[in-house]
Design a protein around this motif. Structure first.
Motif, mmCIF file in Angstrom:
data_model
loop_
_atom_site.group_PDB
_atom_site.id
_atom_site.type_symbol
_atom_site.label_atom_id
_atom_site.label_comp_id
_atom_site.label_asym_id
_atom_site.label_seq_id
_atom_site.Cartn_x
_atom_site.Cartn_y
_atom_site.Cartn_z
ATOM 1 N N ILE A 175 7.185 1.046 5.869
ATOM 2 C CA ILE A 175 6.953 0.364 7.133
ATOM 3 C C ILE A 175 6.155 -0.900 6.892
ATOM 4 C CG2 ILE A 175 7.330 2.224 8.784
ATOM 5 C CD1 ILE A 175 4.525 3.105 8.567
ATOM 6 N N GLU A 176 6.306 -1.834 7.812
ATOM 7 C CA GLU A 176 5.624 -3.109 7.657
ATOM 8 C C GLU A 176 5.004 -3.503 8.984
ATOM 9 O OE1 GLU A 176 7.899 -6.065 5.564
ATOM 10 O OE2 GLU A 176 6.558 -7.680 6.200
ATOM 11 N N GLU A 177 3.844 -4.076 8.916
ATOM 12 C CA GLU A 177 3.134 -4.482 10.135
ATOM 13 C C GLU A 177 2.347 -5.736 9.801
ATOM 14 O OE1 GLU A 177 1.377 -1.373 12.957
ATOM 15 O OE2 GLU A 177 -0.381 -2.117 11.911
ATOM 16 N N LYS A 178 2.551 -6.788 10.540
ATOM 17 C CA LYS A 178 1.854 -8.064 10.300
ATOM 18 C C LYS A 178 1.876 -8.463 8.829
ATOM 19 C CE LYS A 178 -1.336 -7.641 14.202
ATOM 20 N NZ LYS A 178 -2.717 -7.566 14.637
ATOM 21 N N PHE A 226 -2.067 0.008 10.505
ATOM 22 C CA PHE A 226 -2.301 -0.016 9.060
ATOM 23 C C PHE A 226 -2.374 -1.445 8.524
ATOM 24 C CE2 PHE A 226 2.271 0.513 9.575
ATOM 25 C CZ PHE A 226 2.771 -0.479 8.751
ATOM 26 N N ALA A 227 -2.107 -2.412 9.389
ATOM 27 C CA ALA A 227 -2.286 -3.808 8.974
ATOM 28 C C ALA A 227 -3.742 -4.112 8.642
ATOM 29 C CB ALA A 227 -1.783 -4.750 10.064
ATOM 30 N N LEU A 283 1.557 9.305 15.635
ATOM 31 C CA LEU A 283 0.607 8.513 14.855
ATOM 32 C C LEU A 283 1.245 7.264 14.270
ATOM 33 C CD1 LEU A 283 -1.336 11.233 12.821
ATOM 34 C CD2 LEU A 283 -2.342 9.646 14.463
ATOM 35 N N PHE A 284 2.409 7.449 13.663
ATOM 36 C CA PHE A 284 3.013 6.341 12.914
ATOM 37 C C PHE A 284 4.178 5.701 13.639
ATOM 38 C CE2 PHE A 284 0.742 8.776 9.736
ATOM 39 C CZ PHE A 284 0.055 7.779 9.082
ATOM 40 N N LEU A 285 4.500 6.214 14.824
ATOM 41 C CA LEU A 285 5.617 5.672 15.601
ATOM 42 C C LEU A 285 6.852 5.586 14.719
ATOM 43 C CD1 LEU A 285 3.644 2.724 17.264
ATOM 44 C CD2 LEU A 285 4.001 5.000 18.202
ATOM 45 N N PHE A 313 0.838 -1.200 0.000
ATOM 46 C CA PHE A 313 0.000 0.000 0.000
ATOM 47 C C PHE A 313 0.873 1.249 0.000
ATOM 48 C CE2 PHE A 313 -2.482 -3.397 1.703
ATOM 49 C CZ PHE A 313 -3.746 -3.172 1.194
ATOM 50 N N LEU A 337 3.546 -0.779 3.919
ATOM 51 C CA LEU A 337 3.009 0.553 3.635
ATOM 52 C C LEU A 337 4.152 1.502 3.304
ATOM 53 C CD1 LEU A 337 0.550 2.597 3.700
ATOM 54 C CD2 LEU A 337 1.168 3.006 6.075
ATOM 55 N N VAL A 359 1.923 -6.614 6.284
ATOM 56 C CA VAL A 359 1.354 -5.607 5.378
ATOM 57 C C VAL A 359 2.359 -4.468 5.224
ATOM 58 C CG1 VAL A 359 -0.516 -3.947 5.041
ATOM 59 C CG2 VAL A 359 -0.996 -6.180 6.054
ATOM 60 N N LEU A 361 10.363 4.801 15.858
ATOM 61 C CA LEU A 361 10.673 3.408 16.140
ATOM 62 C C LEU A 361 11.355 2.731 14.962
ATOM 63 C CD1 LEU A 361 7.498 2.183 17.998
ATOM 64 C CD2 LEU A 361 9.745 2.761 18.932
ATOM 65 N N TYR A 362 11.202 3.272 13.788
ATOM 66 C CA TYR A 362 11.737 2.611 12.603
ATOM 67 C C TYR A 362 13.074 3.195 12.174
ATOM 68 C CZ TYR A 362 7.018 0.818 12.365
ATOM 69 O OH TYR A 362 5.840 0.223 12.664
ATOM 70 N N LYS A 363 13.597 4.123 12.942
ATOM 71 C CA LYS A 363 14.789 4.808 12.452
ATOM 72 C C LYS A 363 15.997 3.873 12.371
ATOM 73 C CE LYS A 363 16.761 6.881 16.594
ATOM 74 N NZ LYS A 363 16.514 7.988 17.496
ATOM 75 N N VAL A 375 0.567 0.122 15.078
ATOM 76 C CA VAL A 375 0.065 1.364 14.505
ATOM 77 C C VAL A 375 -1.347 1.152 13.956
ATOM 78 C CG1 VAL A 375 0.364 3.035 12.635
ATOM 79 C CG2 VAL A 375 2.337 2.301 13.973
#
Lengths: 364, 364
Positions: free
Chosen positions: A86-89, B18-19, A55-57, A34, A93, A91, A60-62, B16
């Motif tokens: 960024i990636e989450e589960k 967006f998943a 919002l997007f934390l 996405f 983005l 997914v 944390l991804y730095k 976050v």
């Protein structure tokens, strides 16, 4: 072995299998990944960068080194784009944050929204070129899907610059107004300011992003959430880049001598509502509205301008395909005809006068 | 109350949200509903209509009165469209079956595929007009997403007419070849015919629909299914509109004095494989390939023709926006330049000779 010929009508309803279509779409969307482009706008010092971080934390991804040090979200001076993957589960983005100039900071703020509207238009123009070109594979979509507009918590409602900014943008992008730094307002002050802002939005005809109607077949909990969401605009928000310990829990918050403001506490502010809306429930709708409404409006205006320019500029008798069509379609022909008639009339009267009829776009 | 400022790095990875994006897409797709257009082609009497009935169980829906009696899938004589709205587990599908003339039935079958290719092109043209027009809301997409081509079970491979038909269509539509009425072939005969057809498809450069590669992260069962699917082409199928009782079970089948052919028995034929592919696993991909490959090719050719027509017809010096762009994009300009150079060369040599260079479409 007994065999019977039975009418098809009498067999129990069988499963064909196309009910898997949404899953096929789901699967494909996950594979493809996405993207989302969020713009933040408002005066310097209203906590735009902090809120995005919250919002997007993103902090944390730095350690993933996807964000250059100089690309970091900081005090803004001009239009800057930050992109993070960024990636989450599972997914993925691609999130783009468009940070805007500390607009409204100058002494004379006339037309200070111009670089911002220009930027939005440029993205539409680029997309229009791309989708009209020969090679449409892998078009980069940089259109702005949402603009969070930060209203100062001080004052008694919208300032003229707020009204003018939102009116300049509301037909180009989904504007979501926020009351920033709401930790300086008591609950009754928040309510008063919200009521006032809503009234003024109505009064000045500002078209902020409208949450789509809730389906009647949704469950009660969803309906209740949806109702609360709609009643909460403009969201009163508080951001924080620090974690504090409140009642044994480590939370994002702000530490005051008189207590701790918890960003994610719904009785403290609307941060969670905003995040749920923006990310968990309405992100896809924000994209759809951008494509189907704002971009389509831009495109129609472009085509209209080109059509009228062509008929004014050239004296060619044969119809030229302005659109990539063997022959222009009915609507374009109607537009050309209208323009032709106008020109004929005008040719007899004043030559130089400018007139642009509003585009008569039917909704089938 | 103890308060700590902690670096963001040290907090556990938070959610976050967006998943949920694929679910937002899933939800939207269900709301909107799906459409699919399937073409069936092949000589009369090869069981096209029966197979479609068996695939979609359309007879079962006739009590819903969505299909007129005269619209019923019957022996075909010309191109006829049948549309049914079907629903399964809340998922709505507007299914269009395009039935083709009993092609190849005439004594002289030269160009008998012309009405079929014309039909496909007309749908592309209509879509091209629609998506180039001003009002793009609710565009009816009638593009053909898949063509099931019925190869007769008799004979020892492809006939010239089969080769010519598939070659006429393979760049316009996803062709899925089937060996029809496979109940007249023994398993070893099926294997032999399949091998032969596959060889000839290769030999004659026919580009049938390619199943997409299986992702490496899929589970083993899925991978195995995918492998079997790819090895089964051309699917050997048997259709039936009657239900028979076999071993106490009521099944779609064909009753012979020597036994019962069960349509859905995988050791009898590939019907289930075809249905799984067409409906349960690859329906969405068939649509994507139609839009991204076949339609894009058609559109590029159209634009190319218009570009060359314009530069040949008119003697205008100033660049005309042929595409709906303020200025043509780089690729179009390159194409125009190429065409101009060609014309200059040709002007000196033979004037009337026709030459159409293949479109050099880069893949970014």
């Amino acid at each position: 072995q007994v065999c019977l010929h039975i009418s098809m009508d009498k067999i129990e309803k069988q499963y064909v299998g196309f009910a898997t279509l949404p899953n096929q779409v789901h699967r494909k969307s996950v594979k493809k990944g996405f993207d989302f482009t969020l713009m933040v706008a408002g005066e310097s010092g209203l906590g735009k960068s902090t809120l995005v971080n919250s919002l997007f934390l993103t902090d944390l991804y730095k350690d993933r080194k996807l964000l250059n040090a100089e690309e970091r979200i900081n005090q803004t001076v001009e239009i800057i784009k930050h992109t993070v993957d960024i990636e989450e589960k599972g997914v993925k983005l691609k999130l783009t944050i468009v940070d805007t100039p500390g607009f409204g900071d100058a002494v004379n703020n006339a037309e200070c929204w111009k670089p911002i509207t220009d930027y939005i238009d440029q993205q539409f123009e680029q997309y229009f070129r791309d989708e009209s070109g020969l090679n449409r594979k892998n078009i980069q979509d940089n259109r702005v899907h949402c603009c969070l507009y930060f209203i100062p918590p001080f004052g008694h409602g919208l300032r003229p610059v707020d009204v003018e900014f939102m009116k300049a943008l509301h037909e180009k992008v989904n504007v979501v107004p926020l009351i920033s730094k709401a930790d300086c307002l008591t609950p009754s002050e928040v309510k008063k300011l919200k009521d006032r802002v809503r009234e003024e939005i109505d009064k000045f005809g500002i078209k902020i992003y409208q949450f789509p109607d809730c389906d009647s077949d949704e469950d009660e909990e969803f309906k209740q959430q949806d109702k609360e969401l709609k009643e909460s605009t403009p969201f009163a928000v508080i951001g924080s880049n620090t974690v504090v310990e409140a009642k044994g829990q480590r939370v994002r918050g702000r530490l005051y001598p008189w207590g701790i403001v918890e960003v994610e506490n719904q009785s403290h502010c609307d941060f969670v509502k905003l995040r749920n809306m923006l990310i968990r429930t309405h992100m896809h709708d924000l994209k759809d509205v951008t494509c189907d409404v704002h971009y389509e409006n831009y495109r129609a205006q472009c085509i209209q301008q080109m059509t009228s320019k062509l008929t004014q500029d050239s004296r060619i008798e044969s119809p030229i395909p302005i659109l990539p069509l063997p022959t222009p379609d009915a609507e374009t022909e109607k537009l050309i005809k209208m323009k032709d008639q106008e020109q004929d009339k005008r040719g007899a009267a004043t030559e130089g006068s400018r007139h642009s009829p509003s585009l008569n776009q039917e909704n089938r």
